[in-house]
Enzyme design. Sequence first.
Site, PDB file in Angstrom:
ATOM      1  N   TYR A 111       1.051  -1.067  -0.132  1.00  0.00           N
ATOM      2  CA  TYR A 111       0.167  -0.337   0.001  1.00  0.00           C
ATOM      3  C   TYR A 111       0.762   1.250   0.099  1.00  0.00           C
ATOM      4  CZ  TYR A 111      -3.512   3.455   2.191  1.00  0.00           C
ATOM      5  OH  TYR A 111      -3.898   4.561   2.055  1.00  0.00           O
ATOM      6  N   ASP A 183      -0.422  -7.491   6.405  1.00  0.00           N
ATOM      7  CA  ASP A 183      -1.104  -6.355   6.217  1.00  0.00           C
ATOM      8  C   ASP A 183      -2.291  -7.460   6.107  1.00  0.00           C
ATOM      9  OD1 ASP A 183      -1.871  -3.485   4.837  1.00  0.00           O
ATOM     10  OD2 ASP A 183      -2.879  -4.423   5.629  1.00  0.00           O
TER      11      ASP A 183
HETATM   12  C1  LIG Z   1      -4.076  -2.820   2.313  1.00  0.00           C
HETATM   13  C2  LIG Z   1      -4.138  -1.539   3.058  1.00  0.00           C
HETATM   14  N1  LIG Z   1      -3.201  -1.402   4.726  1.00  0.00           N
HETATM   15  C3  LIG Z   1      -3.604   0.340   4.907  1.00  0.00           C
HETATM   16  C4  LIG Z   1      -4.826   0.771   4.537  1.00  0.00           C
HETATM   17  C5  LIG Z   1      -4.604   2.118   5.240  1.00  0.00           C
HETATM   18  O1  LIG Z   1      -5.655   2.043   6.474  1.00  0.00           O
HETATM   19  P1  LIG Z   1      -6.181   3.229   6.657  1.00  0.00           P
HETATM   20  O2  LIG Z   1      -7.042   4.295   5.991  1.00  0.00           O
HETATM   21  O3  LIG Z   1      -7.397   3.587   8.040  1.00  0.00           O
HETATM   22  O4  LIG Z   1      -4.917   3.775   7.573  1.00  0.00           O
HETATM   23  C6  LIG Z   1      -5.560   0.495   3.136  1.00  0.00           C
HETATM   24  C7  LIG Z   1      -5.676   1.382   3.130  1.00  0.00           C
HETATM   25  N2  LIG Z   1      -6.874   1.472   1.996  1.00  0.00           N
HETATM   26  N3  LIG Z   1      -6.988   2.582   1.230  1.00  0.00           N
HETATM   27  C8  LIG Z   1      -7.159   2.341  -0.348  1.00  0.00           C
HETATM   28  O5  LIG Z   1      -6.791   1.682  -0.766  1.00  0.00           O
HETATM   29  C9  LIG Z   1      -7.383   3.848  -1.301  1.00  0.00           C
HETATM   30  N4  LIG Z   1      -6.244   4.223  -1.786  1.00  0.00           N
HETATM   31  C10 LIG Z   1      -5.297   5.003  -0.254  1.00  0.00           C
HETATM   32  O6  LIG Z   1      -6.115   5.191   0.832  1.00  0.00           O
HETATM   33  C11 LIG Z   1      -4.674   5.806  -1.390  1.00  0.00           C
HETATM   34  C12 LIG Z   1      -4.033   7.390  -0.796  1.00  0.00           C
HETATM   35  C13 LIG Z   1      -2.902   7.810  -1.027  1.00  0.00           C
HETATM   36  C14 LIG Z   1      -2.084   7.438  -1.641  1.00  0.00           C
HETATM   37  C15 LIG Z   1      -2.540   6.253  -2.461  1.00  0.00           C
HETATM   38  C16 LIG Z   1      -3.823   4.920  -2.156  1.00  0.00           C
HETATM   39  N5  LIG Z   1      -3.418   4.164  -3.105  1.00  0.00           N
HETATM   40  O7  LIG Z   1      -4.079   2.938  -2.137  1.00  0.00           O
HETATM   41  O8  LIG Z   1      -3.204   3.906  -3.706  1.00  0.00           O
HETATM   42  C17 LIG Z   1      -5.380  -0.688   2.262  1.00  0.00           C
HETATM   43  O9  LIG Z   1      -5.987  -1.006   1.327  1.00  0.00           O
END
Ligand SMILES: Cc1ncc(COP(=O)(O)O)c(CNNC(=O)CNC(=O)c2ccccc2[N+](=O)[O-])c1O
Length: 390
Positions: A111, A183
């Site tokens: 992530y 994760d």
């Molecule tokens: C596998 C995994 N592990 C941890 C987290 C973080 O959780 P949180 O949002 O509660 O802090 C996440 C949060 N998921 N969020 C997403 O997939 C949506 N995208 C993003 O938040 C994001 C933000 C900034 C930059 C890039 C991304 N992205 O997913 O690519 C996760 O998918």
Amino acid sequence: MTSKHKATTVVSAGRDPKWTKGVVNPPVMRGSTVVFESVAQMKQATGNRANQTLFYGRRGTETTFAFADAMTQLEGGAGCAVYPCGTAAISGALLSFLKAGDHLLMVDTVYEPTRDFCDKMLANLGIETTYYDPMIGDNIESLLQANTKVVFTESPGSITMEVQDVPAIAEVAHRHGAIVMLDNTWGAGVLLDAFSLGVDISIQAATKYIVGHSDVMLGTAVATKEFWPQLRENSYLLGQCTSPDDLYLALRGLRTLNVRMQQHQENALKLANWLAERPEVDHVRHPAFASCPGHQVWQRDFSGSNGLFSFVLKQGHQQATTAMLDGMQHFKMGYSWGGYESLILAVYGIERLRTATQWQTNGPLIRLHVGLEHVDDLIADLEAGFERFN
Ligand SMILES: Cc1ncc(COP(=O)(O)O)c(CNNC(=O)CNC(=O)c2ccccc2[N+](=O)[O-])c1O
């Protein structure tokens, strides 16, 4: 109350009468200051402050203890630390076991904000990160250094969906004295038994499937008996605590986790099979599909799948993809997943996020979170989207 059946565990876990006081759901116990009636009582609480005893808000209240018990029972660990979000759980777990001069092995498909934490904060703390191919398996041995303290996995990768051979990686890591973190947000504690695969710390963005309703930010880290005291005390030193109101909502979400996952799985598989037949789609990246890297490992290690998967278009300029995404009735754009609603995300620039592997496709990657809506409405939504795309 534990059971080998996740359907029972998600209903029963965390409902010890010492927390519920006889009602079904543990009350929301809000508190910072805990007052004591005697010096002796204060001493007893202080001596037991690390063991689910009311001491001070930062150590948690009975709502915290109920939720932590539930997650510990769900994942099968020795204890659960709670954090204000998934990112805090990841950074808190890493900071709990890494110090200056240590080396971290981090999966290349992690992530993005986790990557940023490694590159921007851990680097400044003198902790070196090496990224590795998610498909490396036991060849990870070639990357282990004398100062490698943690091997971090994320399986499947939450954008490109590669499934990692965690047992193979863990066997090598443990032989070299390294801790294995996972994760486990996609598995959510119901699709994968992290500790049976050799994981030492199972981390979740409970924000996603545990809460399940897109209304709470929350993180969890469950540790084995060996590592639980260090995780618990270092998370406390980092000041990581959460509101009992959020934990109450997370407990409420937990109760329907198993049935929600089954419906997410059913809907997503129907959509993935439909997408695989679309002329615009190059391939589907769903762990249940042979076209997904690590599919056979998913068949071995996972008990099912959920609503999150991706597909790659054969081609598609950004304006065509934008036309497709704009106007969706059900697949709304949003930075998250794991709630009851469907979401869609066009992900660009994946190649710049890879430092240990190559990412090269002709068309963009679209990530779907398939919600609990009727699948016919979701198919119709995507069908109309493809008409706007073409
Ligand atoms: C596998 C995994 N592990 C941890 C987290 C973080 O959780 P949180 O949002 O509660 O802090 C996440 C949060 N998921 N969020 C997403 O997939 C949506 N995208 C993003 O938040 C994001 C933000 C900034 C930059 C890039 C991304 N992205 O997913 O690519 C996760 O998918």
